[in-house]
Scaffold this active site. Structure first.
Site, PDB file in Angstrom:
ATOM      1  N   ARG A  81       8.918   5.114   0.980  1.00 42.91           N
ATOM      2  CA  ARG A  81       7.620   5.291   1.626  1.00 42.91           C
ATOM      3  C   ARG A  81       6.678   4.116   1.455  1.00 42.91           C
ATOM      4  NH1 ARG A  81       9.868   9.937   0.803  1.00 42.91           N
ATOM      5  NH2 ARG A  81      10.355   8.972  -1.162  1.00 42.91           N
ATOM      6  N   THR A  82       6.543   3.644   0.222  1.00 44.34           N
ATOM      7  CA  THR A  82       5.538   2.600  -0.014  1.00 44.34           C
ATOM      8  C   THR A  82       5.890   1.351   0.791  1.00 44.34           C
ATOM      9  OG1 THR A  82       5.202   3.487  -2.222  1.00 44.34           O
ATOM     10  CG2 THR A  82       4.334   1.291  -1.803  1.00 44.34           C
ATOM     11  N   LYS A 111      18.944 -16.871 -10.089  1.00 44.22           N
ATOM     12  CA  LYS A 111      19.333 -18.170 -10.684  1.00 44.22           C
ATOM     13  C   LYS A 111      18.487 -18.477 -11.915  1.00 44.22           C
ATOM     14  CE  LYS A 111      20.157 -20.081  -6.064  1.00 44.22           C
ATOM     15  NZ  LYS A 111      19.626 -21.062  -5.104  1.00 44.22           N
ATOM     16  N   ARG A 132       5.955  -4.697  -6.041  1.00 43.23           N
ATOM     17  CA  ARG A 132       6.400  -3.588  -6.905  1.00 43.23           C
ATOM     18  C   ARG A 132       7.310  -4.180  -7.976  1.00 43.23           C
ATOM     19  NH1 ARG A 132       8.534   2.337  -5.308  1.00 43.23           N
ATOM     20  NH2 ARG A 132       6.300   2.534  -4.999  1.00 43.23           N
ATOM     21  N   HIS A 161      -0.441   2.810  -9.482  1.00 38.97           N
ATOM     22  CA  HIS A 161       0.028   2.734  -8.095  1.00 38.97           C
ATOM     23  C   HIS A 161      -1.205   3.040  -7.238  1.00 38.97           C
ATOM     24  CE1 HIS A 161       2.401   2.939  -4.584  1.00 38.97           C
ATOM     25  NE2 HIS A 161       3.372   3.741  -4.973  1.00 38.97           N
TER      26      HIS A 161
HETATM   27  C1  NCD Z   1       6.270   7.089  -6.518  1.00 39.73           C
HETATM   28  C2  NCD Z   1       6.425   5.805  -7.279  1.00 39.73           C
HETATM   29  O1  NCD Z   1       7.207   4.926  -6.904  1.00 39.73           O
HETATM   30  O2  NCD Z   1       5.712   5.678  -8.263  1.00 39.73           O
HETATM   31  N1  NCD Z   1       6.726   7.030  -5.219  1.00 39.73           N
HETATM   32  C3  NCD Z   1       5.907   6.504  -4.268  1.00 39.73           C
HETATM   33  O3  NCD Z   1       5.571   5.359  -4.283  1.00 39.73           O
HETATM   34  N2  NCD Z   1       5.456   7.330  -3.322  1.00 39.73           N
HETATM   35  C4  NCD Z   1       6.672   8.297  -7.247  1.00 39.73           C
HETATM   36  C5  NCD Z   1       8.037   8.368  -7.837  1.00 39.73           C
HETATM   37  O4  NCD Z   1       8.862   7.457  -7.719  1.00 39.73           O
HETATM   38  O5  NCD Z   1       8.309   9.388  -8.442  1.00 39.73           O
END
Ligand code: NCD
Length: 338
Positions: A81-82, A111, A132, A161
């Site tokens: 999703r993100t 590398k 991320r 997040h």
């Molecule tokens: C979450 C995350 O990655 O922190 N997912 C997200 O981004 N919607 C929650 C999760 O992974 O449980």
């Protein structure tokens, strides 16, 4: 900005004295690292842009807001999703989205390139970086390293997040018309869930919010964080049993036990799925207005039988709001709207 000297441990990072810049009313060129940067005014400003974004997306109208803009998504951890909603947001607004997925395997990181060199390189090609990374504080570290482009934290280990919390808050706001005077239930991995940390921080910005935390014993919120939230005025009650769920809360925020944060399978199995939403629980403890949220992915903690209930918003408004809120955020951070 100065660079940290070395990789720091999650605990050091959580208590790091470095504070990211406050947003105030201007998002332009700011890193988006933590909900601590926000106040009710900045959130209201962001939210005021969201309906226009949703209209653009729903009518498949071509927007030119991000014309010529390039956003690179650097994802050291998996995401559906993100990553996709960020990419779609950029495309919806006429910009270009590039992705560096699994840089450990498919980029010069394999590398031996340092994180800092990767960030400095990526920033040369774009207008913003969405990052991320499994390490708490990595987004701050990227922000300290990048000289020209803002960093948007799309999850830094068990840290924060922020964009997920913004879409979660928007989903609550859309339903209740306010972000104060609410009662909520947050269940599951309260300790490791970065979306939980950001959401609680966000709720603490508004008066008279009461949150019940329901977590397995080993996954309770870190006491320092609990104290910090209480000092900010958030009322927090910890409960250990589904029978103690308050009746008629405004929202339930269920989360997955974060398997990847455990050292061993046994400990994970013990903690997993202690709390499960089924239709009976929602009917017994929820009201007609309670919304059931989940950042997703779910792995058994909400039964599919609940999906058809209109109170279950995780695969409906919550997931859609992810794109609309990120569109608004990108427009503001890239300085394409005031
Ligand atoms: C979450 C995350 O990655 O922190 N997912 C997200 O981004 N919607 C929650 C999760 O992974 O449980």
């Amino acid at each position: 900005m100065s660079k940290p000297e070395s990789t720091f441990t999650p605990q050091e990072a959580l208590t790091s004295p470095r504070q990211p810049e406050k947003i105030g009313r201007s998002f332009k060129d700011k890193d988006i690292l933590s909900l601590e940067q926000f106040d009710p005014e900045s959130i209201a400003h962001l939210f005021s842009k969201v309906p226009k974004m949703s209209e653009t997306a729903r009518n498949s109208r071509q927007s030119h807001l991000l014309d010529g803009g390039i956003v690179v998504h650097v994802f050291y951890e998996p995401s559906t999703r993100t990553r996709l909603s960020f990419q779609a947001s950029v495309e919806q607004l006429g910009g270009r989205a590039l992705i560096v997925e699994n840089p450990q395997a498919y980029s010069s990181v394999s590398k031996g390139e340092t994180f800092e060199d990767t960030i400095r390189t990526v920033e040369a090609y774009c207008d913003a970086i969405v990052l991320r990374h499994p390490e708490v504080g990595s987004a701050q570290r990227a922000a300290d390293t990048a000289e020209h482009v803002p960093i948007i934290n799309a999850g830094d280990g068990i840290g924060e997040h922020p964009t997920q919390a913004l879409l979660d808050l928007y989903t609550i706001y859309e339903k209740f018309g306010r972000l104060n005077g609410l009662t909520g239930l947050v269940a599951g991995d309260v300790k490791n869930g970065r979306t939980v940390h950001s959401l609680l921080e966000g709720l603490s910005l508004y008066p008279d919010n009461l949150v019940y935390l329901m977590a397995p014993e080993i996954l309770k919120l870190d006491p320092t964080e609990l104290e910090h939230l209480r000092q900010k005025g958030l009322k927090v009650e910890e409960i250990a049993d589904q029978k103690d769920i308050p009746k008629d809360a405004n929202f339930w925020y269920w989360t997955r036990v974060q398997k990847e944060r455990f050292d061993g399978e046994d400990e994970y199995q013990q903690a997993n799925n202690q709390f499960i939403v089924d239709q009976e629980l929602l009917d017994e403890k929820g009201s007609a207005d309670t919304i059931l949220m989940h950042p997703l992915p779910r792995v058994g903690e909400i039964l599919p039988e609940v999906d058809a209930d209109s109170r279950a918003v995780y695969l409906r408004s919550q997931v859609r709001n992810g794109m609309y809120v990120r569109m608004a955020l990108l427009g503001l951070v890239l300085g394409r709207m005031d």
